[in-house]
Design a protein around this motif. Structure first.
Motif, PDB file in Angstrom:
ATOM      1  N   SER A   1       0.844  -1.204   0.000  1.00 44.57           N
ATOM      2  CA  SER A   1       0.000   0.000   0.000  1.00 44.57           C
ATOM      3  C   SER A   1       0.872   1.244   0.000  1.00 44.57           C
ATOM      4  CB  SER A   1      -0.932   0.008   1.220  1.00 44.57           C
ATOM      5  OG  SER A   1      -0.148   0.180   2.383  1.00 44.57           O
ATOM      6  N   GLU A   2       0.327   2.331  -0.508  1.00 45.26           N
ATOM      7  CA  GLU A   2       1.102   3.576  -0.621  1.00 45.26           C
ATOM      8  C   GLU A   2       1.580   4.047   0.754  1.00 45.26           C
ATOM      9  OE1 GLU A   2       3.406   6.118  -1.914  1.00 45.26           O
ATOM     10  OE2 GLU A   2       2.544   4.654  -3.292  1.00 45.26           O
ATOM     11  N   ALA A   3       0.719   3.936   1.765  1.00 45.08           N
ATOM     12  CA  ALA A   3       1.111   4.406   3.105  1.00 45.08           C
ATOM     13  C   ALA A   3       2.325   3.637   3.620  1.00 45.08           C
ATOM     14  CB  ALA A   3      -0.055   4.235   4.073  1.00 45.08           C
TER      15      ALA A   3
ATOM     16  N   LEU B   1       4.569   1.930   1.727  1.00 41.19           N
ATOM     17  CA  LEU B   1       5.747   2.211   0.887  1.00 41.19           C
ATOM     18  C   LEU B   1       6.367   3.555   1.274  1.00 41.19           C
ATOM     19  CD1 LEU B   1       4.426   0.923  -2.564  1.00 41.19           C
ATOM     20  CD2 LEU B   1       6.040  -0.216  -1.023  1.00 41.19           C
ATOM     21  N   GLU B   2       5.518   4.505   1.580  1.00 36.70           N
ATOM     22  CA  GLU B   2       6.019   5.824   1.980  1.00 36.70           C
ATOM     23  C   GLU B   2       6.764   5.727   3.324  1.00 36.70           C
ATOM     24  OE1 GLU B   2       3.012   8.910   1.756  1.00 36.70           O
ATOM     25  OE2 GLU B   2       4.217  10.051   3.218  1.00 36.70           O
ATOM     26  N   ALA B   3       6.172   4.981   4.252  1.00 34.71           N
ATOM     27  CA  ALA B   3       6.827   4.805   5.559  1.00 34.71           C
ATOM     28  C   ALA B   3       8.161   4.074   5.390  1.00 34.71           C
ATOM     29  CB  ALA B   3       5.902   4.032   6.495  1.00 34.71           C
ATOM     30  N   GLU B   4       8.216   3.160   4.431  1.00 32.74           N
ATOM     31  CA  GLU B   4       9.463   2.413   4.194  1.00 32.74           C
ATOM     32  C   GLU B   4      10.548   3.353   3.664  1.00 32.74           C
ATOM     33  OE1 GLU B   4       8.614  -0.978   1.750  1.00 32.74           O
ATOM     34  OE2 GLU B   4      10.486  -1.959   2.361  1.00 32.74           O
ATOM     35  N   ARG B   5      10.138   4.250   2.773  1.00 33.42           N
ATOM     36  CA  ARG B   5      11.117   5.218   2.246  1.00 33.42           C
ATOM     37  C   ARG B   5      11.639   6.094   3.377  1.00 33.42           C
ATOM     38  NH1 ARG B   5       7.551   5.058  -2.273  1.00 33.42           N
ATOM     39  NH2 ARG B   5       6.270   6.753  -1.502  1.00 33.42           N
ATOM     40  N   ALA B   6      10.742   6.448   4.299  1.00 34.62           N
ATOM     41  CA  ALA B   6      11.157   7.318   5.419  1.00 34.62           C
ATOM     42  C   ALA B   6      12.120   6.584   6.353  1.00 34.62           C
ATOM     43  CB  ALA B   6       9.930   7.794   6.182  1.00 34.62           C
TER      44      ALA B   6
ATOM     45  N   GLN C   1      14.438   4.344   5.456  1.00 33.00           N
ATOM     46  CA  GLN C   1      15.719   4.011   4.812  1.00 33.00           C
ATOM     47  C   GLN C   1      16.913   4.818   5.306  1.00 33.00           C
ATOM     48  OE1 GLN C   1      16.468   1.473   3.202  1.00 33.00           O
ATOM     49  NE2 GLN C   1      14.490   0.639   2.548  1.00 33.00           N
TER      50      GLN C   1
ATOM     51  N   ALA D   1       5.960  -1.219   7.610  1.00 35.16           N
ATOM     52  CA  ALA D   1       7.190  -0.911   6.854  1.00 35.16           C
ATOM     53  C   ALA D   1       8.398  -1.510   7.569  1.00 35.16           C
ATOM     54  CB  ALA D   1       7.345   0.605   6.719  1.00 35.16           C
TER      55      ALA D   1
END
Ligand code: F6P
Length: 490
Positions: free
Chosen positions: A272-274, A276-281, A283, A379
């Motif tokens: 889910s987008e939420a 994936l966004e949390a995963e990017r944060a 990194q 994430a």
């Protein structure tokens, strides 16, 4: 073949949704918190469900009032319709029920959380809260169930958890033929520890829950304790092999069936987008090897000892400094209860102490985040190398099932022998004793150094078990134990 639908009255303190007012004044339904609600939402689609819950938020009380305390039609986020009945208790009674009896007393008994030379001190506050709080709220729930049974006498009533030990007996008195089932989501401690509670309370707990036709626990360990308590406290005749209690002329079936998760839901969630966004944060701050824990800030979760074990790991293996970090994502829980508020302080102090000792510019050993952020948790599930679940005692622990399912790094599960999930997953985990800090440090080290093939073997073993015994399998097994089934055809 048509699916068998069942008429169920689900009774749990928390509902599948709780209402709030958004900033623009609009009423919004927020998904109810906690593992129990996550799991039970799965009942709503395949069955005819009426869910009875406490009106907890201010807006819940308004909604309850608008419906004159009766059930109304609601739709789940997945589009399934069900009936919801929100019981608006007297606020003072609810406070005694939740903040004096259920959580600081029953929860503490059932997770062995007291240092008995100091606490508990069961003064007048406990005694009147037992009657006017716990008793009163259980009576309200029983009245609501009886009212619903008037409408659908053949429905099966499915009670949940430690909030509702007294209600089944009250329902049984009003409707001797009702089909009643209870699932206990937390451990059942041994008889001696129940002796902390005054006789009247521990008898009422056991007599109350034995008014059900079937009682479910996550593991044979909790079931065995329960049967033993029934023998000791009530002189009931128990069959430990079959799992039955003979009480007041009735046979009560007692089962062990560990709850699980909706595999498809998690597999969709991880993309889910939420998330994936949390995963990017996550990194930029990710260390070379990540140790993760995800919990509520509950004393039973043993967060402070986990930090000490990590500290010991850094002491004994200085080569890991800079390379390994611990991420602790902790959802604040039950903060109106002093023991819980103080525990958050203890967690923060310990993380600070370890960090002050070891942190260097560019590296913080413990990244502690006390917030309710489900997307960030999922994430982090994807990113860990080692997952630490070192609960003092835990009915099951769903994190131990959720995280390996979506992990992308063949992460290793370090698991307390006192978590119910250990019964199913112990063969694939590194087992720890939750009190043995040195043992936990060694286990973390073993997990960090484990070969790739062994890590893969273990995580695949966990996934296979979770897929085989998923939420649908848990529900099916639970419902099989329900007597007097009422079914309808789609
Ligand atoms: O079974 C224990 C439980 O009810 C879980 O479902 C959930 O994780 C937690 O306790 C929620 O507690 P509360 O409703 O007090 O927030």
């Amino acid at each position: 073949m048509a699916a068998v639908r069942r008429k169920l009255i689900v009774v749990a303190n928390r509902g599948p949704a709780s209402y709030e007012r958004a900033a623009n004044g609009e009423r919004v339904a927020r998904r109810g918190g906690g593992g129990l609600v996550t799991a039970l939402r799965g009942l709503v689609e395949p069955h005819d469900v009426t869910w009875i819950a406490s009106a907890i938020s201010d807006e819940d009380r308004v909604v309850s009032g608008e419906n004159e305390g009766r059930a109304f039609d609601e739709t789940s986020r997945e589009g399934a319709s069900f009936r919801l009945r929100l019981v608006a208790h007297d606020p003072q009674a609810y406070d005694w029920f939740y903040n004096v009896v259920s959580n600081p007393i029953l929860w503490f008994v059932q997770h062995y959380l007291w240092d008995l030379k100091e606490s508990p001190n069961l003064d007048d506050a406990f005694h009147h809260s037992w009657e006017e709080g716990y008793g009163a709220v259980n009576r309200n729930f029983a009245d609501a169930v009886l009212d619903e049974l008037e409408r659908e006498p053949e429905a099966t009533v499915f009670f949940h958890d430690y909030h509702l030990y007294l209600a089944p007996r009250l329902v049984r008195e009003g409707r001797p033929d009702a089909a009643l089932q209870h699932f206990v989501h937390i451990p059942w401690p041994q008889a001696d520890y129940w002796h902390v509670l005054p006789l009247v309370a521990r008898r009422q707990v056991h007599e109350g829950i034995l008014a059900n036709d079937a009682i479910g626990f996550h593991t044979p360990r909790w079931r065995r304790s329960f049967l033993r308590c029934c023998e000791d406290f009530l002189g009931a005749d128990c069959d430990f092999a079959v799992g039955t209690v003979e009480h007041e002329g009735r046979t009560v079936r007692v089962t062990a069936n560990p709850i699980s998760l909706d595999v498809k839901e998690f597999e969709e969630l991880k993309e889910s987008e939420a998330v994936l966004e949390a995963e990017r944060a996550l990194q930029p701050s990710r260390p070379e090897q990540l140790i993760l824990r995800v919990d509520r800030t509950d004393p039973s979760k043993n967060v402070v000892r986990g930090f000490r074990a990590f500290e010991l790991l850094l002491d004994e293996h200085p080569e890991l400094q800079w390379r390994v970090g611990m991420l602790a994502l902790l959802d604040p829980s039950r903060q109106d209860i002093p023991e819980y508020a103080e525990y958050v302080g203890a967690i923060q102090r310990e993380a600070r102490r370890v960090n002050d000792r070891y942190a260097r510019i560019g590296w913080t050993p413990i990244d502690l985040r006390v917030e309710d952020d489900f997307a960030a948790s999922v994430a982090a599930y994807k990113q860990y190398d080692v997952l630490l679940v070192n609960a003092i005692f835990d009915g099951l622990n769903l994190v131990a099932k959720e995280a390996p399912l979506v992990n992308t790094r063949d992460g290793v599960l370090v698991l307390s022998e006192n978590a119910g999930a250990h019964d199913e997953l112990g063969d694939f985990a590194v087992t720890v004793n939750p009190f043995d800090v040195a043992g936990q440090a060694n286990a973390l080290h073993e997990a960090l150094r484990m070969s790739a093939s062994e890590r893969r073997r273990r995580i695949e073993g966990i996934r296979a078990r979770v897929r085989e015994h998923d939420l649908a399998a848990w529900l099916a097994q639970e419902l099989e134990a329900l007597p007097g089934l009422s079914t309808s055809r789609r």
